[in-house]
Scaffold this active site. Structure first.
Site, PDB file in Angstrom:
ATOM      1  N   GLY A   1      36.162  36.892  28.044  1.00 40.87           N
ATOM      2  CA  GLY A   1      35.795  38.477  27.598  1.00 40.87           C
ATOM      3  C   GLY A   1      34.308  38.566  27.211  1.00 40.87           C
TER       4      GLY A   1
ATOM      5  N   ASP B   1      30.277  42.295  32.674  1.00 39.92           N
ATOM      6  CA  ASP B   1      29.954  40.889  31.606  1.00 39.92           C
ATOM      7  C   ASP B   1      28.386  41.126  31.962  1.00 39.92           C
ATOM      8  OD1 ASP B   1      32.746  40.423  33.107  1.00 39.92           O
ATOM      9  OD2 ASP B   1      32.151  38.768  31.470  1.00 39.92           O
TER      10      ASP B   1
ATOM     11  N   ASN C   1      31.307  42.400  36.937  1.00 34.18           N
ATOM     12  CA  ASN C   1      32.480  42.319  36.281  1.00 34.18           C
ATOM     13  C   ASN C   1      33.439  41.255  36.913  1.00 34.18           C
ATOM     14  OD1 ASN C   1      34.097  43.117  33.986  1.00 34.18           O
ATOM     15  ND2 ASN C   1      35.594  44.224  35.436  1.00 34.18           N
ATOM     16  N   LYS C   2      34.652  41.068  36.509  1.00 37.62           N
ATOM     17  CA  LYS C   2      35.465  40.081  37.330  1.00 37.62           C
ATOM     18  C   LYS C   2      35.872  40.188  38.655  1.00 37.62           C
ATOM     19  CE  LYS C   2      37.345  37.397  35.610  1.00 37.62           C
ATOM     20  NZ  LYS C   2      36.536  36.316  35.806  1.00 37.62           N
TER      21      LYS C   2
HETATM   22  O1  MRU Z   1      36.245  35.267  33.018  1.00 38.58           O
HETATM   23  P1  MRU Z   1      36.645  36.297  31.803  1.00 38.58           P
HETATM   24  O2  MRU Z   1      37.959  36.611  31.651  1.00 38.58           O
HETATM   25  O3  MRU Z   1      35.651  35.869  30.638  1.00 38.58           O
HETATM   26  O4  MRU Z   1      36.115  37.724  32.612  1.00 38.58           O
HETATM   27  C1  MRU Z   1      36.254  38.794  31.672  1.00 38.58           C
HETATM   28  C2  MRU Z   1      35.786  40.056  32.379  1.00 38.58           C
HETATM   29  O5  MRU Z   1      35.429  39.969  33.558  1.00 38.58           O
HETATM   30  C3  MRU Z   1      36.171  41.354  31.749  1.00 38.58           C
HETATM   31  O6  MRU Z   1      36.303  42.406  32.308  1.00 38.58           O
HETATM   32  C4  MRU Z   1      34.662  41.553  31.005  1.00 38.58           C
HETATM   33  O7  MRU Z   1      33.948  40.595  30.279  1.00 38.58           O
HETATM   34  C5  MRU Z   1      34.649  42.858  30.031  1.00 38.58           C
HETATM   35  S1  MRU Z   1      35.371  42.229  28.577  1.00 38.58           S
HETATM   36  C6  MRU Z   1      35.391  43.722  27.449  1.00 38.58           C
END
Ligand code: MRU
Length: 373
Positions: free
Chosen positions: A56, A268, A278-279
């Site tokens: 995150g 991100d 984002n994810k």
């Molecule tokens: O691969 P991750 O689990 O680190 O990805 C996280 C995300 O994409 C979240 O949606 C993003 O970081 C926002 S967290 C407040």
């Protein structure tokens, strides 16, 4: 209501006489176990970020800030060991250090910080936090090395505490755009466990729920790592917020059947024109939301906004191990020989985004570069 989110800090600095260490929730274990791990070296912080023990964007940022302090402590014990880092007079330990050793300390520190910054490429919060620590180092260059360390630790703790305050502001602004009794769709986990506490997208959910307990959350499973299924639903169930789990690809069914009134996701990295990484799967949700005329919001702190890049085309998208796709619970789920590409994030074009919810208010994507300095 148990208010799980107010009882935990996803990542925190634990002070000890020798300086301290980072303590973080091991997110790879949720929902099967809720365990914390101590991280004491730069190398183990690099691995914790890379293997997603901490994940995150905002949480990764704080992990970066902690990692800088940890490495400074490692170098201190090599160049100028101290018994108690917190005692007042720091000049004594440095008296035997020559100029060359001081510059070796700072050069090695710089190299270590750059190494840490390479652990994951997409979430800009990591390089932002390391950049904040580099400023502390720059301002401490003439001070005793032990003071460089205490300054880095204190700054990491400051960033840690600010993160929760920022998320509460994001939550309060965001709650204003959540309709009464809304169905809120979210993707991945942007909750307390993706930040130090409270969350960004789930911060909006938490603030909205405090005002209106009739809201409903719809959480995408978020293959391949399953952050939605494993972490978002865990957090919301703990807090007594109603949540329905969707497998990826189900969102348009729920949108067409008028069960979703608003989409709120985290981010991100947000480019100057509002394009948002984002994810993986987020942009698919945004495209469906546009088709069904459902507002699509991104909730993120200033530290996720990267005004140095003009558009999302400049965002580096992390490609992860193909086994994340081919294997489930240690078992292969597809034929041998199949091709895999596993981008961990995608970019949602600014035209699909209704607003970006920050700690300074809600802005249209095109307003970001004027409103956020
Ligand atoms: O691969 P991750 O689990 O680190 O990805 C996280 C995300 O994409 C979240 O949606 C993003 O970081 C926002 S967290 C407040």
């Amino acid at each position: 209501m148990s208010e799980f989110h107010s009882k935990i800090k996803t990542i925190e600095w634990v002070k000890t006489a020798s300086g301290g260490h980072s303590l973080m929730v091991d997110q790879t274990k949720i929902p099967y176990a809720f365990e914390k791990v101590e991280i004491k070296t730069l190398k183990s912080m690099y691995n914790a970020i890379k293997t997603m023990i901490v994940r995150g964007a905002p949480a990764i940022g704080i992990a970066g800030a902690h990692g800088c302090a940890l490495f400074a402590l490692e170098l201190l014990s090599k160049y100028a060991p101290v018994e108690d880092l917190w005692k007042n007079d720091r000049t004594i330990e440095d008296k035997n250090l020559d100029k060359n050793q001081r510059s070796l300390f700072f050069n090695e520190l710089e190299e270590g910080l750059n190494y840490l910054n390479s652990s994951r490429p997409t979430a800009v919060n990591l390089s932002w936090a390391i950049g904040e620590q580099k400023k502390v180092i720059e301002n401490s260059k003439k001070l005793p090395l032990a003071t460089v360390c205490t300054n880095l630790i204190n700054n990491a703790i400051k960033l840690e505490n600010e993160d929760i305050e920022i998320n509460k502001k994001i939550g309060n602004y965001g709650a204003e755009v959540v309709p009464k009794g809304a169905g809120i769709l979210t993707h991945c986990n942007a909750g307390a466990l993706a930040t130090v506490g409270y969350g960004t997208a789930l911060g909006v959910v938490r603030s909205a729920f405090a005002k209106d307990p009739s809201i409903q959350v719809y959480a995408d499973e978020t293959r391949p790592r399953g952050q939605g299924a494993k972490i978002t639903t865990f957090e919301l169930v703990q807090d007594g917020i109603p949540v329905t789990l969707l497998t990826d690809g189900m969102c348009s069914y729920f949108m067409r059947n008028k069960m979703i009134d608003i989409v709120v996701v985290g981010a991100d990295r947000i480019a100057a024109n509002g394009d948002t990484a984002n994810k993986i799967g987020t942009s698919t949700v945004a495209i469906a939301a546009k088709y069904y005329n459902i507002p699509f919001y991104v909730a993120a702190p200033k530290s996720t906004i990267d005004l140095s890049i003009k558009t999302g085309n400049d965002i580096i998208i992390e490609l992860r191990d193909e086994e994340e796709v081919t294997m489930v619970n240690g078992k292969r789920i597809c034929a041998e020989g199949v091709k895999i590409i596993n981008p961990s994030f995608d970019v949602t074009d600014n035209a699909l985004i209704t607003g970006i919810i920050t700690e300074y208010g809600i802005f249209k994507p095109e307003e970001l570069k004027y409103k956020i300095k």
